[in-house]
Design an enzyme around this catalytic site. Structure first.
Site, PDB file in Angstrom:
ATOM      1  N   SER A 172      41.852  48.605  40.723  1.00 21.21           N
ATOM      2  CA  SER A 172      42.678  47.457  41.075  1.00 21.21           C
ATOM      3  C   SER A 172      43.338  47.551  42.442  1.00 21.21           C
ATOM      4  CB  SER A 172      43.758  47.252  40.007  1.00 21.21           C
ATOM      5  OG  SER A 172      44.611  48.377  39.923  1.00 21.21           O
ATOM      6  N   HIS A 200      39.368  44.202  35.619  1.00 19.78           N
ATOM      7  CA  HIS A 200      39.141  43.427  36.841  1.00 19.78           C
ATOM      8  C   HIS A 200      37.661  43.105  37.047  1.00 19.78           C
ATOM      9  CE1 HIS A 200      43.225  43.499  38.594  1.00 19.78           C
ATOM     10  NE2 HIS A 200      43.337  44.649  37.959  1.00 19.78           N
ATOM     11  N   LYS A 231      43.760  38.181  32.921  1.00 14.32           N
ATOM     12  CA  LYS A 231      43.381  38.060  34.334  1.00 14.32           C
ATOM     13  C   LYS A 231      42.459  36.851  34.494  1.00 14.32           C
ATOM     14  CE  LYS A 231      44.387  42.827  35.563  1.00 14.32           C
ATOM     15  NZ  LYS A 231      45.197  43.132  34.362  1.00 14.32           N
TER      16      LYS A 231
END
Length: 388
Positions: A172, A200, A231
């Site tokens: 990240s 991610h 996310k």
């Protein structure tokens, strides 16, 4: 000593920074002003999509605000199960299991699989939740150098007992990718289990945002793929996906699954709708990558130190803490909200502005970002090496 540490920290809550009070695609509203948001994890802009909001509202009416109990005790609902089925399909696995947060999913998975006498091999830049899960497992923890497959091999050679390899698939702070195919080969060689954290990656890499399963040739070697709903899917919560046997084991052993209230059905319904939108509108992922490439190319031309685009996370390497804060302030003054990332989040002398593009950022907003960074460049005067 405990009170001394508390006093020395000198922290207060809430912080002095203003809180956001309006949800808008690709932006954030603070104290009467709207900023282009370049530090959020809403990769596909689904957190504010009207269809996702409508799905959440419908679930609120049907199921109520909360699940009221853990899944085994009575907090299980049809929307939880439906989401788990579709997440398993996304990751090309037999089953999946919902957790209340990404932190809970990693801690609950990594702590449950190995035990005393086993060995966990963990990338040195893995997320804190992975680190904590490894510690709680009671296994020997061996940390290998970041993305260094040769060092991982050495750690496995020296391991005692059964092995577990765990790595972020996307890191990240740097936006770089793990060498999953080579790691999978090592897992075969050492008969080790493999856990990938797709926080991610889901909705970002791989065909249509499939994540590691659609990006790496050997992602199917992973015993568990952990992912988040908070996310790219714009909701809150997380999941672990794998074989029916492994997921069944986690459902009965993972303490962060067993001993907590189930994720809100409202959040599950929102994530389910977001997942369906993502899979039916792959152009969102394409637009995300277009915006990321635009940011990267523009900043490179201005002399900023940015890595080659391999993920929509773009760390703008500055180094000096004070300069990073100056860059943050300049961006805010120009209507761009992107925070400086300073130690201890990153190593000393590697302070940066971390940018995260979104699929809903417009061409006009991308132009405003470029203009703002031109102002940052004037303030910081890039060095001859191309670093600010």
């Amino acid at each position: 000593m405990i009170r001394d540490r508390i006093t020395a920290r000198g922290a207060t809550w809430p912080p002095s920074d203003p809180a956001s009070n309006v949800v808008q695609p690709g932006t954030i509203h603070l104290e009467g002003r709207t900023y282009i948001a370049l530090g959020l994890n809403d990769y596909l802009g689904l957190a504010s999509d009207p269809r996702v909001i409508a799905a959440a509202q419908a679930a609120l009416t049907t199921f109520g605000a909360g699940a009221r109990a853990s899944r085994h005790i009575g907090g299980d609902t049809s929307v939880h199960r439906e989401l788990e089925e579709e997440l398993a399909d996304l990751k090309s696995t037999e089953s999946s299991l919902l957790f209340a947060s990404g932190y809970a999913a990693n801690v609950g998975t990594v702590s449950a699989l190995p035990g005393r006498g086993d060995t966990v091999c963990s990338d040195e830049l893995n997320h804190a939740s992975i680190i904590d899960g490894a510690r709680l497992s009671g296994a020997e923890v061996r940390v290998y150098r970041h993305c260094d497959v040769e060092d991982l091999g050495r750690q496995l050679d020296q391991a005692t007992g059964a092995g577990l390899i765990v790595t972020d698939s996307v890191f990240s702070m740097n936006g770089d990718l793990a060498a999953v195919d080579e790691i999978a080969d090592l897992a075969d060689e050492h008969d080790a289990m493999l856990v990938l954290d797709d926080a991610h990656a889901t909705g970002v890499i791989g065909s249509g945002g499939k994540g590691s399963s659609g990006h790496y040739r050997r992602a199917d070697r992973a015993d568990v793929i952990v992912g988040t709903l908070g996310k790219a899917l714009g909701s809150v919560g997380a999941f672990a996906a794998g074989s029916a046997e492994v997921i069944g084991y986690l459902s009965e052993v993972s303490r962060t699954f067993l001993f907590t209230t189930a994720p809100s059905p409202v959040a599950a319904a929102a994530a389910l709708e977001a997942l369906r939108i993502m899979r039916s509108e792959p152009e969102r992922v394409d637009r995300l990558w277009e915006n990321a490439a635009t940011i990267n190319a523009s900043l490179s031309q201005l002399g900023f130190s940015v890595p080659e685009t391999v993920h929509p996370i773009t760390p703008v390497m500055i180094g000096d803490d004070a300069k990073a804060r100056t860059a943050e302030t300049t961006l805010i003054d120009n209507g761009i909200l992107a925070r400086a990332i300073l130690p201890p989040y990153v190593p000393p002398n590697t302070s940066r502005i971390r940018l995260i593009a979104s699929a809903v950022h417009t061409d006009e907003q991308m132009e405003r970002v470029l203009t703002a960074f031109e102002e940052v460049a004037r303030h910081l005067n890039p060095s001859a090496q191309g670093e600010i």
